[in-house]
Motif scaffolding. Structure first.
Motif, PDB file in Angstrom:
ATOM      1  N   LEU A  82       0.827  -1.211   0.000  1.00  0.00           N
ATOM      2  CA  LEU A  82       0.000   0.000   0.000  1.00  0.00           C
ATOM      3  C   LEU A  82       0.861   1.260   0.000  1.00  0.00           C
ATOM      4  O   LEU A  82       0.504   2.267  -0.612  1.00  0.00           O
ATOM      5  N   LYS A  83       1.985   1.194   0.671  1.00  0.00           N
ATOM      6  CA  LYS A  83       2.851   2.374   0.790  1.00  0.00           C
ATOM      7  C   LYS A  83       3.376   2.831  -0.559  1.00  0.00           C
ATOM      8  O   LYS A  83       3.619   4.030  -0.769  1.00  0.00           O
ATOM      9  N   GLN A  84       3.538   1.906  -1.506  1.00  0.00           N
ATOM     10  CA  GLN A  84       4.100   2.302  -2.799  1.00  0.00           C
ATOM     11  C   GLN A  84       3.028   2.717  -3.807  1.00  0.00           C
ATOM     12  O   GLN A  84       3.349   3.056  -4.943  1.00  0.00           O
ATOM     13  N   LEU A  85       1.753   2.709  -3.399  1.00  0.00           N
ATOM     14  CA  LEU A  85       0.693   3.178  -4.290  1.00  0.00           C
ATOM     15  C   LEU A  85       0.765   4.701  -4.439  1.00  0.00           C
ATOM     16  O   LEU A  85       1.351   5.380  -3.593  1.00  0.00           O
ATOM     17  N   PRO A  86       0.174   5.269  -5.479  1.00  0.00           N
ATOM     18  CA  PRO A  86       0.165   6.736  -5.640  1.00  0.00           C
ATOM     19  C   PRO A  86      -0.416   7.427  -4.414  1.00  0.00           C
ATOM     20  O   PRO A  86      -1.261   6.865  -3.703  1.00  0.00           O
ATOM     21  N   ASN A  87       0.035   8.642  -4.168  1.00  0.00           N
ATOM     22  CA  ASN A  87      -0.369   9.367  -2.956  1.00  0.00           C
ATOM     23  C   ASN A  87      -1.866   9.605  -2.853  1.00  0.00           C
ATOM     24  O   ASN A  87      -2.407   9.719  -1.756  1.00  0.00           O
ATOM     25  N   ASP A  88      -2.542   9.703  -3.995  1.00  0.00           N
ATOM     26  CA  ASP A  88      -3.974   9.997  -3.955  1.00  0.00           C
ATOM     27  C   ASP A  88      -4.837   8.743  -3.902  1.00  0.00           C
ATOM     28  O   ASP A  88      -6.061   8.822  -4.011  1.00  0.00           O
ATOM     29  N   ALA A  89      -4.227   7.580  -3.746  1.00  0.00           N
ATOM     30  CA  ALA A  89      -4.999   6.340  -3.647  1.00  0.00           C
ATOM     31  C   ALA A  89      -5.796   6.333  -2.346  1.00  0.00           C
ATOM     32  O   ALA A  89      -5.252   6.602  -1.273  1.00  0.00           O
ATOM     33  N   LEU A  90      -7.078   6.034  -2.432  1.00  0.00           N
ATOM     34  CA  LEU A  90      -7.923   5.942  -1.250  1.00  0.00           C
ATOM     35  C   LEU A  90      -8.136   4.479  -0.909  1.00  0.00           C
ATOM     36  O   LEU A  90      -8.631   3.700  -1.726  1.00  0.00           O
ATOM     37  N   VAL A  91      -7.759   4.121   0.321  1.00  0.00           N
ATOM     38  CA  VAL A  91      -7.826   2.736   0.787  1.00  0.00           C
ATOM     39  C   VAL A  91      -9.021   2.583   1.719  1.00  0.00           C
ATOM     40  O   VAL A  91      -9.365   3.500   2.466  1.00  0.00           O
ATOM     41  N   ALA A  92      -9.653   1.433   1.677  1.00  0.00           N
ATOM     42  CA  ALA A  92     -10.725   1.112   2.617  1.00  0.00           C
ATOM     43  C   ALA A  92     -10.488  -0.285   3.164  1.00  0.00           C
ATOM     44  O   ALA A  92      -9.707  -1.071   2.610  1.00  0.00           O
ATOM     45  N   ALA A  93     -11.172  -0.587   4.269  1.00  0.00           N
ATOM     46  CA  ALA A  93     -11.072  -1.896   4.907  1.00  0.00           C
ATOM     47  C   ALA A  93     -12.168  -1.975   5.953  1.00  0.00           C
ATOM     48  O   ALA A  93     -12.836  -0.971   6.249  1.00  0.00           O
ATOM     49  N   HIS A  94     -12.366  -3.151   6.515  1.00  0.00           N
ATOM     50  CA  HIS A  94     -13.188  -3.232   7.722  1.00  0.00           C
ATOM     51  C   HIS A  94     -12.578  -2.254   8.722  1.00  0.00           C
ATOM     52  O   HIS A  94     -11.344  -2.156   8.834  1.00  0.00           O
ATOM     53  N   PRO A  95     -13.374  -1.475   9.470  1.00  0.00           N
ATOM     54  CA  PRO A  95     -12.803  -0.451  10.365  1.00  0.00           C
ATOM     55  C   PRO A  95     -11.708  -0.957  11.291  1.00  0.00           C
ATOM     56  O   PRO A  95     -10.716  -0.264  11.519  1.00  0.00           O
ATOM     57  N   ASP A  96     -11.859  -2.168  11.841  1.00  0.00           N
ATOM     58  CA  ASP A  96     -10.823  -2.715  12.726  1.00  0.00           C
ATOM     59  C   ASP A  96      -9.505  -2.904  11.987  1.00  0.00           C
ATOM     60  O   ASP A  96      -8.429  -2.659  12.527  1.00  0.00           O
ATOM     61  N   LEU A  97      -9.592  -3.349  10.746  1.00  0.00           N
ATOM     62  CA  LEU A  97      -8.389  -3.590   9.946  1.00  0.00           C
ATOM     63  C   LEU A  97      -7.816  -2.293   9.396  1.00  0.00           C
ATOM     64  O   LEU A  97      -6.638  -2.225   9.042  1.00  0.00           O
ATOM     65  N   GLY A  98      -8.645  -1.242   9.354  1.00  0.00           N
ATOM     66  CA  GLY A  98      -8.189   0.032   8.807  1.00  0.00           C
ATOM     67  C   GLY A  98      -7.450   0.915   9.779  1.00  0.00           C
ATOM     68  O   GLY A  98      -6.840   1.914   9.373  1.00  0.00           O
ATOM     69  N   ASP A  99      -7.467   0.580  11.082  1.00  0.00           N
ATOM     70  CA  ASP A  99      -6.887   1.461  12.095  1.00  0.00           C
ATOM     71  C   ASP A  99      -5.439   1.850  11.819  1.00  0.00           C
ATOM     72  O   ASP A  99      -5.058   3.007  11.942  1.00  0.00           O
ATOM     73  N   ALA A 100      -4.605   0.882  11.473  1.00  0.00           N
ATOM     74  CA  ALA A 100      -3.169   1.140  11.353  1.00  0.00           C
ATOM     75  C   ALA A 100      -2.753   1.585   9.953  1.00  0.00           C
ATOM     76  O   ALA A 100      -1.588   1.957   9.754  1.00  0.00           O
ATOM     77  N   ILE A 101      -3.661   1.549   8.990  1.00  0.00           N
ATOM     78  CA  ILE A 101      -3.273   1.833   7.605  1.00  0.00           C
ATOM     79  C   ILE A 101      -2.684   3.234   7.418  1.00  0.00           C
ATOM     80  O   ILE A 101      -1.632   3.375   6.776  1.00  0.00           O
ATOM     81  N   PRO A 102      -3.286   4.308   7.960  1.00  0.00           N
ATOM     82  CA  PRO A 102      -2.689   5.637   7.720  1.00  0.00           C
ATOM     83  C   PRO A 102      -1.265   5.771   8.238  1.00  0.00           C
ATOM     84  O   PRO A 102      -0.379   6.271   7.534  1.00  0.00           O
ATOM     85  N   VAL A 103      -1.016   5.330   9.475  1.00  0.00           N
ATOM     86  CA  VAL A 103       0.311   5.522  10.051  1.00  0.00           C
ATOM     87  C   VAL A 103       1.343   4.582   9.430  1.00  0.00           C
ATOM     88  O   VAL A 103       2.516   4.930   9.309  1.00  0.00           O
ATOM     89  N   ARG A 104       0.907   3.401   8.984  1.00  0.00           N
ATOM     90  CA  ARG A 104       1.858   2.438   8.436  1.00  0.00           C
ATOM     91  C   ARG A 104       2.102   2.615   6.945  1.00  0.00           C
ATOM     92  O   ARG A 104       3.116   2.135   6.433  1.00  0.00           O
ATOM     93  N   THR A 105       1.179   3.267   6.240  1.00  0.00           N
ATOM     94  CA  THR A 105       1.312   3.361   4.790  1.00  0.00           C
ATOM     95  C   THR A 105       1.352   4.787   4.264  1.00  0.00           C
ATOM     96  O   THR A 105       1.614   4.993   3.083  1.00  0.00           O
ATOM     97  N   GLN A 106       1.065   5.782   5.121  1.00  0.00           N
ATOM     98  CA  GLN A 106       0.977   7.178   4.720  1.00  0.00           C
ATOM     99  C   GLN A 106      -0.066   7.385   3.619  1.00  0.00           C
ATOM    100  O   GLN A 106       0.103   8.213   2.719  1.00  0.00           O
TER     101      GLN A 106
END
Length: 222
Positions: A82-106
Motif C-alpha cells: 500500500l505504501k508504494q501506491l500513488p499518494n492519492d490512492a484511497l484505501v478502505a477496509a473493515h474499520p478494525d483492519l483500517g486502524d493502522a493503515i494511515p500511520v503504516r502506509t501514509q
C-alpha cells in the motif's frame, strides 16, 4: 472534549498516579494528625515517587502480552504494498483492519474505529455512512454490492483478511447492521472471503488488496 478512543488507558494511568498520591498523602496526614505529628516533605515525596511504579506494575502484564505477540509478516507485506501506491490512492477496509493503515502506509483510509471527535463539527455525520459502507463491503455477498458500497466514496483499493471473520459483534450503533450482514453472508456466502482472481492486486497469506470497479487507472495499473 476529545480523547482518541484508543488512548484512554494513558489518561487513566495519569489519573491513577495523581489519585494514589493524593490518597496516600491524605491517609498519612490523618494518621500523623491522630498521633500529633506532621507529614514531612520527605514522606510526601516518597508517596509521589512510589505511585508511578505501582501503576506501571499494574499495566505491565498487558504490555508484556502485547510485546510477546509475533509480528504479522503477511500484514507487514500488505502495508509495504500500500505504501508504494500513488499518494492519492484511497484505501478502505473493515474499520478494525483500517486502524493502522494511515500511520503504516501514509495513505488515507476511508474509516477506522475512531469515529467520534467532539471538537470537529459534523465529524460523526460524515463518518457514519463510511463505517456502514465499509461493513457492507467487508461482508458483501456479491462483488456488485461491494463495488456499489465503495463507489459511493471513490475508494480505489480494499484490504481484507481474517480479522473481519474473527470479530464478534461490532460496536453500537452499528451492531444491528453488522449482525444482519454477517447473517446474510453465512447464508449466501461472503464474496471477499475468496475474492475473484481478477480483483486481486496483491496477496500475502490470508490478506488481500483488492481493486474496486471505481479504482483509478493510475492506482490499479495492469
Amino acid at each position: 472534549l476529545y480523547l482518541p478512543n484508543r488512548h484512554p488507558k494513558w489518561a487513566l494511568a495519569v489519573f491513577a498516579i495523581s489519585a494514589l498520591t493524593a490518597a496516600g498523602i491524605a491517609l498519612l496526614a490523618r494518621a500523623s494528625s491522630a498521633a500529633d505529628g506532621a507529614l514531612s516533605d520527605g514522606q510526601r515525596r516518597a508517596l509521589a515517587l512510589a505511585a508511578p511504579p505501582l501503576v506501571a506494575a499494574l499495566l505491565l502484564p498487558t504490555a508484556v502480552h502485547a510485546w510477546q505477540q509475533p509480528v504479522n509478516a503477511d500484514l507487514e507485506r500488505v502495508y509495504a504494498y500500500l505504501k508504494q501506491l500513488p499518494n492519492d490512492a484511497l484505501v478502505a477496509a473493515h474499520p478494525d483492519l483500517g486502524d493502522a493503515i494511515p500511520v503504516r502506509t501514509q495513505h488515507s483510509v476511508l474509516t477506522s474505529t475512531e469515529i467520534s471527535m467532539a471538537w470537529m463539527k459534523n465529524y460523526y455525520a460524515v463518518m457514519k455512512p463510511r463505517v456502514e459502507d465499509s461493513l457492507r463491503a467487508a461482508y458483501a455477498t456479491r462483488v456488485e454490492d461491494f463495488d456499489a458500497a465503495m463507489a459511493r466514496h471513490g475508494v480505489d483499493v480494499f484490504v481484507t483478511g481474517p480479522e473481519p471473520w474473527a470479530t464478534g459483534d461490532y460496536v453500537e450503533p452499528f451492531r444491528g447492521l453488522d449482525r444482519e450482514l454477517k447473517a446474510r453472508g453465512r447464508e449466501q456466502g461472503f464474496a471477499l472471503r475468496e475474492p475473484p482472481a481478477d480483483r486481486i492486486l496483491f496477496r500475502s497469506g490470508p490478506y488481500y488488496v483488492l481493486r474496486t470497479a471505481s479504482c483509478k487507472p493510475a492506482v490499479c495499473r495492469p
